[in-house]
Design a protein around this motif. Structure first.
Motif, PDB file in Angstrom:
ATOM      1  N   LEU A 263       0.843  -1.193   0.000  1.00 35.94           N
ATOM      2  CA  LEU A 263       0.000   0.000   0.000  1.00 35.94           C
ATOM      3  C   LEU A 263       0.884   1.252   0.000  1.00 35.94           C
ATOM      4  O   LEU A 263       1.808   1.379   0.812  1.00 35.94           O
ATOM      5  N   LEU A 264       0.610   2.163  -0.916  1.00 37.71           N
ATOM      6  CA  LEU A 264       1.438   3.370  -1.054  1.00 37.71           C
ATOM      7  C   LEU A 264       1.278   4.284   0.157  1.00 37.71           C
ATOM      8  O   LEU A 264       0.202   4.338   0.759  1.00 37.71           O
ATOM      9  N   PRO A 265       2.322   5.043   0.498  1.00 42.27           N
ATOM     10  CA  PRO A 265       2.185   6.045   1.554  1.00 42.27           C
ATOM     11  C   PRO A 265       1.243   7.169   1.123  1.00 42.27           C
ATOM     12  O   PRO A 265       1.167   7.506  -0.069  1.00 42.27           O
ATOM     13  N   VAL A 266       0.570   7.775   2.111  1.00 47.84           N
ATOM     14  CA  VAL A 266      -0.448   8.804   1.813  1.00 47.84           C
ATOM     15  C   VAL A 266       0.160   9.989   1.060  1.00 47.84           C
ATOM     16  O   VAL A 266      -0.467  10.528   0.139  1.00 47.84           O
ATOM     17  N   ASP A 267       1.393  10.394   1.415  1.00 50.23           N
ATOM     18  CA  ASP A 267       1.946  11.589   0.757  1.00 50.23           C
ATOM     19  C   ASP A 267       2.206  11.328  -0.728  1.00 50.23           C
ATOM     20  O   ASP A 267       2.060  12.222  -1.566  1.00 50.23           O
ATOM     21  N   GLU A 268       2.544  10.071  -1.079  1.00 49.53           N
ATOM     22  CA  GLU A 268       2.749   9.747  -2.498  1.00 49.53           C
ATOM     23  C   GLU A 268       1.423   9.842  -3.269  1.00 49.53           C
ATOM     24  O   GLU A 268       1.369  10.331  -4.402  1.00 49.53           O
ATOM     25  N   VAL A 269       0.363   9.376  -2.614  1.00 50.73           N
ATOM     26  CA  VAL A 269      -0.962   9.437  -3.245  1.00 50.73           C
ATOM     27  C   VAL A 269      -1.374  10.899  -3.412  1.00 50.73           C
ATOM     28  O   VAL A 269      -1.862  11.306  -4.473  1.00 50.73           O
ATOM     29  N   ALA A 270      -1.140  11.698  -2.363  1.00 51.05           N
ATOM     30  CA  ALA A 270      -1.534  13.116  -2.423  1.00 51.05           C
ATOM     31  C   ALA A 270      -0.785  13.824  -3.545  1.00 51.05           C
ATOM     32  O   ALA A 270      -1.365  14.637  -4.276  1.00 51.05           O
ATOM     33  N   SER A 271       0.499  13.501  -3.717  1.00 54.38           N
ATOM     34  CA  SER A 271       1.241  14.227  -4.753  1.00 54.38           C
ATOM     35  C   SER A 271       0.814  13.746  -6.147  1.00 54.38           C
ATOM     36  O   SER A 271       0.745  14.549  -7.090  1.00 54.38           O
ATOM     37  N   ALA A 272       0.461  12.458  -6.289  1.00 49.87           N
ATOM     38  CA  ALA A 272      -0.069  11.994  -7.586  1.00 49.87           C
ATOM     39  C   ALA A 272      -1.399  12.694  -7.885  1.00 49.87           C
ATOM     40  O   ALA A 272      -1.680  13.080  -9.025  1.00 49.87           O
ATOM     41  N   ALA A 273      -2.214  12.884  -6.856  1.00 46.67           N
ATOM     42  CA  ALA A 273      -3.515  13.543  -7.046  1.00 46.67           C
ATOM     43  C   ALA A 273      -3.306  14.995  -7.469  1.00 46.67           C
ATOM     44  O   ALA A 273      -3.996  15.492  -8.372  1.00 46.67           O
ATOM     45  N   ARG A 274      -2.352  15.643  -6.836  1.00 49.66           N
ATOM     46  CA  ARG A 274      -2.081  17.049  -7.194  1.00 49.66           C
ATOM     47  C   ARG A 274      -1.706  17.128  -8.672  1.00 49.66           C
ATOM     48  O   ARG A 274      -2.209  17.961  -9.422  1.00 49.66           O
ATOM     49  N   GLY A 275      -0.810  16.238  -9.090  1.00 48.65           N
ATOM     50  CA  GLY A 275      -0.377  16.214 -10.497  1.00 48.65           C
ATOM     51  C   GLY A 275      -1.565  16.001 -11.427  1.00 48.65           C
ATOM     52  O   GLY A 275      -1.679  16.650 -12.471  1.00 48.65           O
ATOM     53  N   ALA A 276      -2.459  15.087 -11.043  1.00 56.33           N
ATOM     54  CA  ALA A 276      -3.625  14.790 -11.887  1.00 56.33           C
ATOM     55  C   ALA A 276      -4.508  16.027 -12.010  1.00 56.33           C
ATOM     56  O   ALA A 276      -5.002  16.345 -13.092  1.00 56.33           O
ATOM     57  N   ARG A 277      -4.705  16.732 -10.885  1.00 52.83           N
ATOM     58  CA  ARG A 277      -5.552  17.934 -10.930  1.00 52.83           C
ATOM     59  C   ARG A 277      -4.918  18.996 -11.819  1.00 52.83           C
ATOM     60  O   ARG A 277      -5.591  19.627 -12.637  1.00 52.83           O
ATOM     61  N   GLU A 278      -3.591  19.151 -11.671  1.00 55.50           N
ATOM     62  CA  GLU A 278      -2.915  20.169 -12.483  1.00 55.50           C
ATOM     63  C   GLU A 278      -3.028  19.854 -13.978  1.00 55.50           C
ATOM     64  O   GLU A 278      -3.047  20.745 -14.811  1.00 55.50           O
ATOM     65  N   ARG A 279      -3.142  18.552 -14.301  1.00 59.78           N
ATOM     66  CA  ARG A 279      -3.251  18.180 -15.725  1.00 59.78           C
ATOM     67  C   ARG A 279      -4.704  18.165 -16.206  1.00 59.78           C
ATOM     68  O   ARG A 279      -4.972  17.808 -17.334  1.00 59.78           O
ATOM     69  N   GLY A 280      -5.638  18.495 -15.312  1.00 56.03           N
ATOM     70  CA  GLY A 280      -7.022  18.684 -15.769  1.00 56.03           C
ATOM     71  C   GLY A 280      -8.015  17.618 -15.334  1.00 56.03           C
ATOM     72  O   GLY A 280      -9.183  17.677 -15.723  1.00 56.03           O
ATOM     73  N   ALA A 281      -7.585  16.614 -14.536  1.00 55.38           N
ATOM     74  CA  ALA A 281      -8.551  15.616 -14.058  1.00 55.38           C
ATOM     75  C   ALA A 281      -9.430  16.244 -12.985  1.00 55.38           C
ATOM     76  O   ALA A 281      -9.000  17.165 -12.274  1.00 55.38           O
ATOM     77  N   THR A 282     -10.672  15.757 -12.894  1.00 57.48           N
ATOM     78  CA  THR A 282     -11.560  16.267 -11.836  1.00 57.48           C
ATOM     79  C   THR A 282     -11.894  15.180 -10.821  1.00 57.48           C
ATOM     80  O   THR A 282     -12.487  15.455  -9.799  1.00 57.48           O
ATOM     81  N   ARG A 283     -11.558  13.939 -11.158  1.00 56.03           N
ATOM     82  CA  ARG A 283     -11.788  12.838 -10.205  1.00 56.03           C
ATOM     83  C   ARG A 283     -10.542  11.969 -10.140  1.00 56.03           C
ATOM     84  O   ARG A 283      -9.884  11.750 -11.161  1.00 56.03           O
ATOM     85  N   PHE A 284     -10.230  11.498  -8.934  1.00 54.63           N
ATOM     86  CA  PHE A 284      -9.045  10.671  -8.739  1.00 54.63           C
ATOM     87  C   PHE A 284      -9.519   9.317  -8.211  1.00 54.63           C
ATOM     88  O   PHE A 284     -10.176   9.243  -7.175  1.00 54.63           O
TER      89      PHE A 284
END
Ligand code: SAM
Ligand code: DTB
Ligand code: SF4
Length: 334
Positions: free
Chosen positions: A76-97
């Motif tokens: 299971l990935l650490p929470v901070d890794e998930v949070a930073s992947a989510a940030r990247g996704a939002r910056e690229r235009g995703a609205t759901r993770f």
């Protein structure tokens, strides 16, 4: 105006699937325009938060411990890794993770960690979705209390074909989890996989199960099997692309207000086939280079495709929706 029905017979759905291609797609596009702006597509990004070594034996899945697939397992990935992947996704235009875990079901300890991830992703201003396998009612409630927006749990295929693909759990198990997710007040994401050697009758029966749920799923992912070497379904005859489009069109007609996601398998599809799927009423995709363990079209390819087709990503949770000349105001919708 098309009504919302929950009493579709198999024969009625087969009649839809049997229509001449243009008639079927024309009808689906009409239903689509009653409920959605045809120029808008919902965009989700996927992340595998726990990869491989799954005890289930799903014949399509590279993450099953029953198959011999070259795959890097991950805890299971650490929470901070998930949070930073989510940030990247939002910056690229995703609205759901959407976060996926290769579990039969989560333990309560697993769930504690996933709940932290859900909170961290929500803080980024993204909608959240998780897919973790079977849930108890108490677990579904805990996820709802944490603010989870969607739970993905696919029926995958017809009740009759299911046993050919998976032996470690039943169709009833899947339906039970969907019922618990609904009862907890979480939006339901459930669909299936095409191209596993099923018949048109099986595709009709899958659609019937989805459309006759007490409430239509808010999100219906239609995946094309991604064939991975080492899985039992590797080498299955490819499905006729028009048959895939027909199934998308029928899903749109049966579930007029649901988002229908053109899900896994886009890497292997031509731009023209994807355009036909959008014409047939698909209005959601996974965006980003990777699905869970297999590739997805690159963001450049998707941006170019959207531009060529005049499609724009749907607005995110906090953003105002863009007006479209042909979309009917909320008040006029069924
Ligand atoms: N383990 C959980 C479960 O099965 O519900 C969540 C993760 S599982 C990978 C999520 C979904 O991915 C499956 O239900 C299946 O529909 C889809 N999937 C898995 N492998 C696939 C493949 N090779 N091609 C297309 N869809 C696939
Ligand atoms: C869904 O219907 N498809 C996604 C998501 N929901 C979880 C998963 C597709 C997985 C494709 C194979 C892989 O990348 O491992
Ligand atoms: Fe496990 Fe889900 Fe893959 Fe089945 S589909 S093997 S349950 S990860």
């Amino acid at each position: 105006m098309t009504g919302i029905r929950h009493d579709w017979s198999t024969a009625e759905i087969e009649q839809l699937l049997d229509l001449p291609f243009s008639d079927l797609v024309f009808r689906a596009q009409g239903v689509h325009r009653e409920h959605f702006d045809p120029g808008r597509v919902q965009v989700s990004t996927l992340l595998s938060i726990k990869t491989g070594a799954c005890p289930e034996d799903c014949g399509y899945c590279p993450q099953s411990a029953h198959h011999h697939v070259e795959l890097e397992r991950e805890r299971l990935l650490p929470v901070d890794e998930v949070a930073s992947a989510a940030r990247g996704a939002r910056e690229r235009g995703a609205t759901r993770f959407c976060m996926g875990a290769a579990w039969r079901n989560p333990t309560d300890r697993n769930l504690d960690q996933v709940i932290e991830m859900v909170r961290a992703v929500r803080e980024q201003g993204l909608e959240t979705c998780v897919t973790l396998g079977m849930l108890t009612q108490a677990q579904a409630q805990r996820l709802a209390d944490a603010g989870l927006d969607y739970y993905n749990h696919n029926l995958d295929t017809s009740p009759e074909f299911y046993g050919e693909i998976i032996s470690t759990r039943t169709y009833e198990d899947r339906l039970d989890t969907l019922e618990r997710v609904r009862a907890a007040g979480i939006s339901v994401c459930t669909g299936g996989i095409l191209g596993m050697g099923e018949s048109r009758h099986d595709r009709a029966r899958l659609l019937q199960q989805l459309a006759n749920l007490p409430r239509h799923p808010e999100s219906v992912p239609i995946n094309q099997l991604v064939q991975v070497q080492g899985t039992p379904l590797y080498g299955t005859d490819a499905l006729d692309p028009f048959e895939f489009v027909r199934t998308v069109a029928a899903a749109r007609i049966l579930m007029p207000k649901s988002h229908v996601r053109l899900s896994a398998g886009r890497t292997e599809m031509s731009d023209e086939m994807q355009a036909l799927c959008f014409l047939a009423g698909a209005n959601s995709v996974f965006y980003g280079e990777q699905l869970l363990t297999t590739p997805n079209p690159g963001m450049d390819r998707d941006r170019t495709l959207f531009q060529r087709l005049g499609i724009e990503p749907e607005a995110g949770p906090g953003e105002p929706p863009a007006a479209h000349p042909e979309a009917k105001p909320e008040a006029q919708r069924a």
